[in-house]
Write a protein that holds these residues in place. Structure first.
Motif, mmCIF file in Angstrom:
data_model
loop_
_atom_site.group_PDB
_atom_site.id
_atom_site.type_symbol
_atom_site.label_atom_id
_atom_site.label_comp_id
_atom_site.label_asym_id
_atom_site.label_seq_id
_atom_site.Cartn_x
_atom_site.Cartn_y
_atom_site.Cartn_z
ATOM 1 N N VAL B 164 0.805 -1.237 0.138
ATOM 2 C CA VAL B 164 -0.018 0.068 0.106
ATOM 3 C C VAL B 164 0.943 1.189 -0.029
ATOM 4 O O VAL B 164 0.676 2.141 -0.720
ATOM 5 N N ARG B 167 2.596 1.543 -3.275
ATOM 6 C CA ARG B 167 1.955 2.113 -4.250
ATOM 7 C C ARG B 167 1.545 3.522 -4.369
ATOM 8 O O ARG B 167 1.613 4.566 -5.401
ATOM 9 N N ILE B 168 1.363 4.135 -2.807
ATOM 10 C CA ILE B 168 0.759 5.408 -2.948
ATOM 11 C C ILE B 168 2.081 6.475 -3.353
ATOM 12 O O ILE B 168 1.783 7.436 -3.667
ATOM 13 N N ALA B 170 4.445 6.025 -5.280
ATOM 14 C CA ALA B 170 4.719 5.918 -6.623
ATOM 15 C C ALA B 170 3.754 6.746 -7.446
ATOM 16 O O ALA B 170 3.729 7.062 -8.672
ATOM 17 N N SER B 171 2.634 6.810 -6.741
ATOM 18 C CA SER B 171 1.525 7.511 -7.538
ATOM 19 C C SER B 171 1.508 9.081 -7.831
ATOM 20 O O SER B 171 2.356 9.615 -6.945
ATOM 21 N N PRO B 172 0.700 9.740 -8.518
ATOM 22 C CA PRO B 172 0.786 11.369 -8.538
ATOM 23 C C PRO B 172 0.385 11.796 -7.162
ATOM 24 O O PRO B 172 1.079 12.749 -6.894
ATOM 25 N N PHE B 173 -0.461 11.146 -6.483
ATOM 26 C CA PHE B 173 -0.799 11.514 -5.070
ATOM 27 C C PHE B 173 0.590 11.762 -4.234
ATOM 28 O O PHE B 173 0.817 12.577 -3.501
ATOM 29 N N ARG B 200 -5.582 13.985 3.926
ATOM 30 C CA ARG B 200 -5.876 12.629 3.073
ATOM 31 C C ARG B 200 -4.636 11.637 3.681
ATOM 32 O O ARG B 200 -4.868 10.457 3.946
ATOM 33 N N ILE B 204 -4.585 8.253 5.872
ATOM 34 C CA ILE B 204 -4.124 6.998 5.419
ATOM 35 C C ILE B 204 -3.163 6.268 6.308
ATOM 36 O O ILE B 204 -2.880 5.022 6.654
#
Lengths: 257, 321
Positions: B164, B167-168, B170-173, B200, B204
């Protein structure tokens, strides 16, 4: 495109901006000059939403933005730079580009957005970096870039997003003549691609060469506005820059030098 | 030998729980802009939420809310939701503060929450805590082998947390969070809203810490307010700094190294007098490790790695396009 009407801002008893109005038409390169403390950066802060003005209205493409958050103003396409370009120091040049890309802006609302950037976006970023002479620096940390490269990165980043009006805060500060020429050509090139500019700077030669019209500020007020040559020749502006004895149009000479 | 193996399994399980917390902290404080000194509160809220949802009803001499005896998977969701909701509630007032003040405020909130655990008897059975809590799948295995099962379950939880957080990040977010960490005013000009993004991220991270709390309940089979003191927050920070803040592998390894340094002395069979001396030595050992790391490798064992792309291939593609 940008209409600033009767904006006022005070810090305690000091009036940093005093009833200022200015207009930036679409596709123009507009300059904003003035001595230190004239209120130029304060006005930038109010327009970009970083500081809330006390009075007045600001409209961007017809929408009132005086009470809009700075991030939302940026999303509308009104983006500013800062006097010291730092970028995101511990991120690579390409990451810096991605942060400003439309693709990132569109998907950063999702927590599990795509973990690998879209190939087309990376290609666009690389092509843009190539144009600004930074192609070989894509994987380098921004903190390792030299000052001229940081300036170029500011422009390269602007190409990644949907920028309509770019407000440059002293882009010529600390820049050598060769780079200044480069900056000027990049500003014109971006304008030709549809970006409008509002430029603050002290360098009169640069401002008069790149801008089509100029606003001059002193003590928080606009004291002159018009074509570049007219403003540079304005006696009030000359007095402001070179003192009371400078009515021999020496600013025009400086700008021509 | 068997004792040594069981001890190794036990501290590995605890190490995995610490590594989960390190990954959660790394997400918000390593990759993101939030200097959180209240991570223990979300860990504790997750642990208590799990307990109150899954424990059997309170006995006559006990007093705590719920005790619904629900399945453990509902407890797992509840633990994460509890941590996330608490982070939202705490984040609403505190995320308006500047970084240094946010740090102080989260520390204060963590202490308030611990006081709630200790003093609200109707909710948590107070300082007496709740004992004899069930462990998952225990009836299917021999009691002597169960510590291996628990280790395996905890490693599954760690793998999930790793996935998790990775992934977060590496993401745009995740990139937006990193941009806020690096230069907030510039990030705003990229259209990133610091408030929305931070809340946010905080939620998380709170949810992941709450999720880790469930494994702590399984590990201890009891829950008392004393398990959630501020020391734990500082332990997690120390573990992350030793491992390498801003690096997933650093966070993972830091949790295990910390537990090894802190708890390995427990295995030594010594006199009572020596045991007291060793207890102080445990903290001193962590202090020494921190000093050595900060002196010789300030970025931690695994330094933050820049995100790099295959430039030659990209250049070719850009020129061909």
């Amino acid at each position: 495109m940008l209409e600033v009407s009767n904006v006022t801002l005070s810090y305690g008893g000091v009036r940093a901006i005093d009833d200022v109005s200015l207009t930036v038409a679409k596709g123009r390169i507009v300059g904003l000059i003035g001595t230190n403390g004239a209120g130029k950066t304060s006005l930038f802060n109010v327009i970009s939403g970083f500081t809330r003005g006390d009075k007045g209205s600001i409209r961007f493409n017809g929408a009132a933005i005086e009470n809009v958050r700075p991030s939302e103003i940026a999303q509308l396409g009104l983006v500013r730079t800062f006097q010291t370009p730092l970028g995101f120091p511990r991120m690579t040049v390409l990451e810096n580009m991605l942060v400003f890309s439309r693709a990132d802006a569109a998907s950063r609302g999702r927590i599990f957005g795509r973990s690998k950037p879209d190939g087309a976006i990376l290609e666009q970023a690389m092509a843009t970096l190539d144009e600004f002479g930074l192609a070989s620096r894509g994987n380098d940390l921004v903190q390792d870039l030299a000052a001229p490269e940081l300036k170029m990165l500011e422009f390269a980043r602007a190409m990644m997003g949907d920028i309509k009006l770019l407000m440059l805060d002293e882009p010529a500060a600390g820049v050598n003549p060769a780079l200044l020429e480069n900056l000027t050509s990049h500003i014109r090139s971006l304008r030709d691609r549809g970006v409008t500019f509002l430029v603050v700077d002290h360098n009169l030669k640069f401002i008069s060469s790149v801008c089509e019209e100029i606003y001059a500020m002193a003590d928080g007020r606009v004291i002159a506005h018009g074509d570049s040559a007219d403003v540079i020749a304005n006696p009030d502006v000359i007095r402001l820059y070179v003192g009371t004895g400078g009515a021999d149009n020496s600013l025009s000479k400086e700008a021509e030098a | 030998m068997e004792g040594l193996i069981l001890f190794a399994v036990s501290i590995s399980t605890l190490g995995a729980i610490y590594a989960m917390l390190c990954l959660s902290l790394n997400l918000e404080s390593g990759n993101g802009p939030l200097w959180d000194l209240g991570i223990v509160s979300f860990f504790g809220i997750g642990a208590y939420t799990y307990t109150l949802l899954t424990a059997d009803p309170a006995l006559e001499q006990q007093s705590f809310l719920l005790g619904l005896g629900l399945p453990m998977w509902i407890g797992a969701i509840g633990a994460a939701a509890g941590g996330g909701i608490a982070a939202w509630l705490i984040g609403l007032p505190t995320l308006r503060l500047k970084r240094e003040y946010f740090l102080i405020a989260t520390l204060a909130f963590a202490e308030i929450i611990r006081q709630v655990f200790a003093n609200e008897n109707w909710l948590t059975n107070g300082v007496a805590g709740i004992y004899g809590l069930r462990q998952p799948f225990k009836s299917y295995f021999d009691a002597a082998d169960y510590s291996y099962v628990l280790l395996a379950l905890t490693l599954c939880g760690l793998a999930f947390t790793w996935y998790v957080t990775r992934r977060i990040i590496a993401s745009p977010f995740g990139r937006a969070c990193k941009a806020l960490r690096e230069n907030e005013p510039l990030a705003i000009t990229a259209g990133i809203d610091p408030q929305k993004t931070s809340i946010r991220l905080f939620m998380i991270s709170g949810a992941l810490s709450g999720f880790a709390g469930m494994f702590y309940v399984w590990y201890n089979t009891l829950i008392i307010p004393g398990q959630f003191v501020a020391d734990l927050t500082f332990f997690i920070w120390a573990a992350l700094i030793i491992g390498g803040i801003g690096n997933q592998r650093g966070a993972l390894v830091g949790g295990f190294i910390f537990i090894f340094l802190h708890d390995s002395l427990r295995f030594l069979q010594v006199s009572g007098e020596m045991a007291v001396a060793f207890t102080s030595l445990r903290t001193a050992l962590i202090g020494l490790a921190l000093i050595l790391i900060l002196r010789f490798r300030p970025e931690g064992i695994f330094a933050e790695r820049p995100v790099r792309f295959d430039l030659p291939a990209l250049k070719r593609e850009a020129r061909d396009a």
